[in-house]
Write a protein that holds these residues in place. Structure first.
Motif, PDB file in Angstrom:
ATOM      1  N   ILE A 156      39.896 -60.495  94.084  1.00  0.00           N
ATOM      2  CA  ILE A 156      41.068 -59.812  93.528  1.00  0.00           C
ATOM      3  C   ILE A 156      40.844 -59.697  92.023  1.00  0.00           C
ATOM      4  N   VAL A 157      40.733 -58.479  91.526  1.00  0.00           N
ATOM      5  CA  VAL A 157      40.347 -58.271  90.128  1.00  0.00           C
ATOM      6  C   VAL A 157      41.480 -57.590  89.365  1.00  0.00           C
ATOM      7  N   ILE A 158      41.946 -58.255  88.317  1.00  0.00           N
ATOM      8  CA  ILE A 158      42.922 -57.646  87.416  1.00  0.00           C
ATOM      9  C   ILE A 158      42.147 -57.122  86.215  1.00  0.00           C
ATOM     10  N   GLY A 159      41.966 -55.820  86.203  1.00  0.00           N
ATOM     11  CA  GLY A 159      41.187 -55.118  85.188  1.00  0.00           C
ATOM     12  C   GLY A 159      41.184 -53.656  85.584  1.00  0.00           C
ATOM     13  N   PRO A 160      42.343 -52.993  85.527  1.00  0.00           N
ATOM     14  CA  PRO A 160      42.530 -51.707  86.211  1.00  0.00           C
ATOM     15  C   PRO A 160      41.854 -50.500  85.579  1.00  0.00           C
ATOM     16  N   THR A 161      41.464 -50.577  84.294  1.00  0.00           N
ATOM     17  CA  THR A 161      40.848 -49.419  83.648  1.00  0.00           C
ATOM     18  C   THR A 161      39.720 -49.878  82.730  1.00  0.00           C
ATOM     19  N   LEU A 162      38.850 -48.927  82.363  1.00  0.00           N
ATOM     20  CA  LEU A 162      37.797 -49.247  81.395  1.00  0.00           C
ATOM     21  C   LEU A 162      38.396 -49.673  80.056  1.00  0.00           C
ATOM     22  N   ASP A 163      39.464 -49.024  79.646  1.00  0.00           N
ATOM     23  CA  ASP A 163      40.105 -49.398  78.387  1.00  0.00           C
ATOM     24  C   ASP A 163      40.604 -50.839  78.435  1.00  0.00           C
ATOM     25  N   TYR A 164      41.136 -51.250  79.568  1.00  0.00           N
ATOM     26  CA  TYR A 164      41.607 -52.635  79.729  1.00  0.00           C
ATOM     27  C   TYR A 164      40.444 -53.605  79.541  1.00  0.00           C
ATOM     28  N   LEU A 165      39.301 -53.321  80.195  1.00  0.00           N
ATOM     29  CA  LEU A 165      38.133 -54.184  80.066  1.00  0.00           C
ATOM     30  C   LEU A 165      37.628 -54.209  78.628  1.00  0.00           C
ATOM     31  N   GLU A 166      37.670 -53.060  77.981  1.00  0.00           N
ATOM     32  CA  GLU A 166      37.196 -52.951  76.590  1.00  0.00           C
ATOM     33  C   GLU A 166      38.092 -53.756  75.658  1.00  0.00           C
ATOM     34  N   ARG A 167      39.397 -53.624  75.817  1.00  0.00           N
ATOM     35  CA  ARG A 167      40.337 -54.340  74.942  1.00  0.00           C
ATOM     36  C   ARG A 167      40.206 -55.851  75.106  1.00  0.00           C
ATOM     37  N   ALA A 168      39.937 -56.289  76.325  1.00  0.00           N
ATOM     38  CA  ALA A 168      39.806 -57.727  76.564  1.00  0.00           C
ATOM     39  C   ALA A 168      38.715 -58.324  75.686  1.00  0.00           C
ATOM     40  N   TRP A 169      37.592 -57.622  75.587  1.00  0.00           N
ATOM     41  CA  TRP A 169      36.490 -58.113  74.754  1.00  0.00           C
ATOM     42  C   TRP A 169      36.827 -57.998  73.265  1.00  0.00           C
ATOM     43  N   LEU A 170      37.403 -56.869  72.871  1.00  0.00           N
ATOM     44  CA  LEU A 170      37.746 -56.674  71.457  1.00  0.00           C
ATOM     45  C   LEU A 170      38.737 -57.728  70.977  1.00  0.00           C
ATOM     46  N   ASP A 171      39.728 -58.046  71.814  1.00  0.00           N
ATOM     47  CA  ASP A 171      40.686 -59.096  71.469  1.00  0.00           C
ATOM     48  C   ASP A 171      39.980 -60.433  71.248  1.00  0.00           C
ATOM     49  N   ALA A 172      39.093 -60.767  72.178  1.00  0.00           N
ATOM     50  CA  ALA A 172      38.392 -62.054  72.090  1.00  0.00           C
ATOM     51  C   ALA A 172      37.529 -62.113  70.830  1.00  0.00           C
ATOM     52  N   LYS A 173      36.862 -61.012  70.505  1.00  0.00           N
ATOM     53  CA  LYS A 173      36.037 -60.985  69.298  1.00  0.00           C
ATOM     54  C   LYS A 173      36.893 -61.145  68.043  1.00  0.00           C
ATOM     55  N   THR A 174      38.116 -60.608  68.092  1.00  0.00           N
ATOM     56  CA  THR A 174      38.972 -60.596  66.909  1.00  0.00           C
ATOM     57  C   THR A 174      39.770 -61.888  66.756  1.00  0.00           C
ATOM     58  N   THR A 175      40.361 -62.348  67.848  1.00  0.00           N
ATOM     59  CA  THR A 175      41.310 -63.468  67.754  1.00  0.00           C
ATOM     60  C   THR A 175      40.901 -64.698  68.562  1.00  0.00           C
ATOM     61  N   GLY A 176      39.833 -64.594  69.361  1.00  0.00           N
ATOM     62  CA  GLY A 176      39.400 -65.762  70.136  1.00  0.00           C
ATOM     63  C   GLY A 176      39.651 -65.646  71.613  1.00  0.00           C
ATOM     64  N   TRP A 177      40.658 -64.868  71.998  1.00  0.00           N
ATOM     65  CA  TRP A 177      40.841 -64.608  73.425  1.00  0.00           C
ATOM     66  C   TRP A 177      41.622 -63.309  73.641  1.00  0.00           C
ATOM     67  N   SER A 178      41.528 -62.827  74.858  1.00  0.00           N
ATOM     68  CA  SER A 178      42.175 -61.567  75.203  1.00  0.00           C
ATOM     69  C   SER A 178      43.668 -61.760  75.418  1.00  0.00           C
ATOM     70  N   LYS A 179      44.451 -60.825  74.886  1.00  0.00           N
ATOM     71  CA  LYS A 179      45.895 -60.852  75.151  1.00  0.00           C
ATOM     72  C   LYS A 179      46.195 -60.425  76.589  1.00  0.00           C
ATOM     73  N   GLU A 180      45.300 -59.592  77.139  1.00  0.00           N
ATOM     74  CA  GLU A 180      45.403 -59.172  78.542  1.00  0.00           C
ATOM     75  C   GLU A 180      44.058 -59.473  79.199  1.00  0.00           C
TER      76      GLU A 180
END
Length: 536
Positions: free
Chosen positions: A355-379
């Motif tokens: 069961i994968v929660i990651g519905p769009t490419l943008d969602y997957l992209e933001r998850a990494w960008l958040d982690a790089k910026t703040t330490g973890w993904s907000k989503e």
């Protein structure tokens, strides 16, 4: 004096031990924990609830290893998922991916008829590329400076690739060099369909789908099979620890000695050769050769003494690129989650899938960008398995366990924050629970207990430096003849008598047993001529 001392009792170390002992060698495995298995281990994490601690699903375990070690006789049983994967998209829509081409096309057609029509050609392209690379899994890579033998290996590999049609060669080149998002954009138009395939390109990798090289990670996850069925994912009854237990049983039957609570402090070096190891207790274990089932970065930054290897190469290996961005959880559940987009009243086969929660490419992209910026993904991106739907041994009747494999988190939080702070772990774990609950409203209230492993926990417990589940990034500069370093891809390290037999060597990460299998073969080749006659 042992013939081979193996550092680490993870599944690859145990696999190497089983092959070496079967050939008649005196082998000792030295494991720092109180049990073998490394990340492939099952334990009770909440009263009455058991689950795989870190690794969590079966597909990449090599069929040859299963056959050679007769793992089914040693208790291994693998059951298949009823459905491959389930992606909740929003309150109304879900992509439920079954096995088989026609079923997958029907599922994709609900999002894009064009993408459904493109699926057979996409499958063919990946299968063609995977078939070439699968043929290399059990091979020792040609080694730079390896003489005539390496030359002929390279020539044979080149011939195999040149046999492919030109378009297939282009695909293979793209898969090795491109990002998952760029590669998939040529095949599919729908963002959910793209995300469904792109997820395999970021699993265990601290990268966005737009990062060059993630197309290869996608391909790496296409090598598997379960019970002879290619592309199928499954569950080891009893959890992933059942795999390690079966391999350990095979190794012991062949005569290998396995010692737990025996952490290695240092490789013992005399006259430029590894001659054993020194345990943290001070005990010296003598051996003619040493095989390391630990990451290269751990081996060369903490265990190989300074001066034993040429300084520049030592520094290169001690800084092997690693970091997964992975956060791992197990939860005990009073009931099954009920997803808004696919209520359980309509059936629960989807709950036995990934069961994968990651519905769009943008969602997957933001998850990494958040982690790089703040330490973890907000989503965060969450892959959840509920293995108790397939295995009643893991939870009390009517209750369930769920594995949550979560991305993205920074392997090291921005200073002064640290994963050693329990508040950081608990806060992110709460966010993960809330993320699942947005799609399955009863999930949070069903949680009876949870086990949390941050990247630091993964490193400290399993020796996976930077929390890297692959023992080092699967990037183009760390694959095949470059893994772990050019000139040392043949499992022989730059210290005589020292070998690498885990995922930091070819072919890389996953519960495969292949690095252990391949390294054992090279150790046996080196020992021919002086070592006693093998047992028959």
């Amino acid at each position: 004096m042992h013939d081979v001392a193996i550092i680490g009792g993870g599944h690859n170390g145990l696999t190497a031990a089983a092959y070496l002992a079967a050939a008649g060698l005196d082998v000792v495995v030295l494991e720092k924990n109180a049990h073998v298995g490394g990340a492939a281990y099952t334990e009770e994490f909440h009263p009455g609830f058991r689950n795989s601690v870190a690794s969590y699903t079966v597909s990449l375990l090599n069929p040859k290893v299963i056959r050679d070690l007769d793992l089914h006789r040693h208790g291994l049983k693998i059951v298949e998922r009823a459905v491959a994967n389930f992606w909740p998209v929003d309150e109304r829509r879900a992509l439920v991916m079954p096995y088989g081409l026609s079923g997958r096309q029907a599922a994709i057609a609900k999002f894009s008829e064009k993408d459904a029509a493109r699926l057979p050609a996409y499958d063919e392209a990946l299968d063609r590329a995977a078939s070439v690379l699968k043929g290399l899994l059990l091979e020792t890579p040609p080694n730079a400076g390896g003489g005539l033998n390496a030359f002929w290996k390279s020539a044979r590999l080149s011939r195999e690739i040149l046999k492919l049609p030109l378009e297939a060669q282009r695909d293979l080149t793209s898969l090795f060099t491109e990002s998952a998002s760029d590669y998939l954009a040529r095949w599919f138009e729908n963002e959910t369909v793209q995300a469904a395939f792109a997820f395999d390109g970021i699993v265990g990798t601290y990268a966005a789908p737009s990062t060059p090289g993630t197309a290869y990670v996608l391909l790496h996850h296409c090598f598997g099979e379960v019970n002879g069925k290619v592309g199928v994912w499954g569950h080891a009854v009893g959890g992933m620890g059942a795999i390690s237990a079966a391999i350990a049983s095979a190794a012991r039957e062949k005569g290998a000695q396995i010692r737990v609570e025996s952490p290695v402090a240092e490789v013992d070096v005399v006259n430029g050769r590894a001659v054993g190891v020194v345990l943290q207790s001070g005990e010296v274990v003598r051996a003619r050769s040493v095989a390391a089932a630990v990451p290269p970065k751990l081996l060369f930054s903490r265990m190989v003494p300074e001066g034993a290897v040429e300084p520049a190469l030592h520094a290169r290996l001690a800084n092997f690129k690693s970091g997964s961005g992975t956060f791992r959880m197990n939860v005990a559940l009073s009931k099954l989650p009920d997803f808004t987009c696919r209520p359980n009243s309509a059936g629960t086969d989807h709950l036995a899938s990934g069961i994968v929660i990651g519905p769009t490419l943008d969602y997957l992209e933001r998850a990494w960008l958040d982690a790089k910026t703040t330490g973890w993904s907000k989503e965060p991106v969450v892959e959840m398995l509920i293995p108790s739907t397939l295995d009643e041994t893991l939870a009390p009747a009517g209750r369930h366990v769920a594995s949550l494999f979560v991305q993205h988190v920074a392997p090291h939080l921005p200073a002064p924050r640290s994963w050693s702070d329990p508040r950081e772990k608990e806060a992110f774990a709460d966010l993960v629970i809330e993320t699942v609950t947005r799609h399955a409203p009863n999930f949070k209230s069903a949680v009876l207990g949870r086990q949390i492993l941050s990247p630091l926990d993964i490193e400290e417990r399993f020796g996976m430096v930077d929390g890297d589940i692959f023992h080092g990034a699967l990037s183009l500069d760390q694959l095949f003849s470059l893994r772990p370093a050019l000139g040392h891809a043949d499992y022989r390290m730059p210290l005589k008598g020292l070998y690498l037999c885990a995922s930091g060597a070819h072919p890389g990460g996953g519960v495969t047993g292949v690095p252990g299998h391949n390294a054992a073969r090279e150790i046996l080749r080196d020992m021919r001529g002086w070592w006693r006659t093998p047992a028959r």
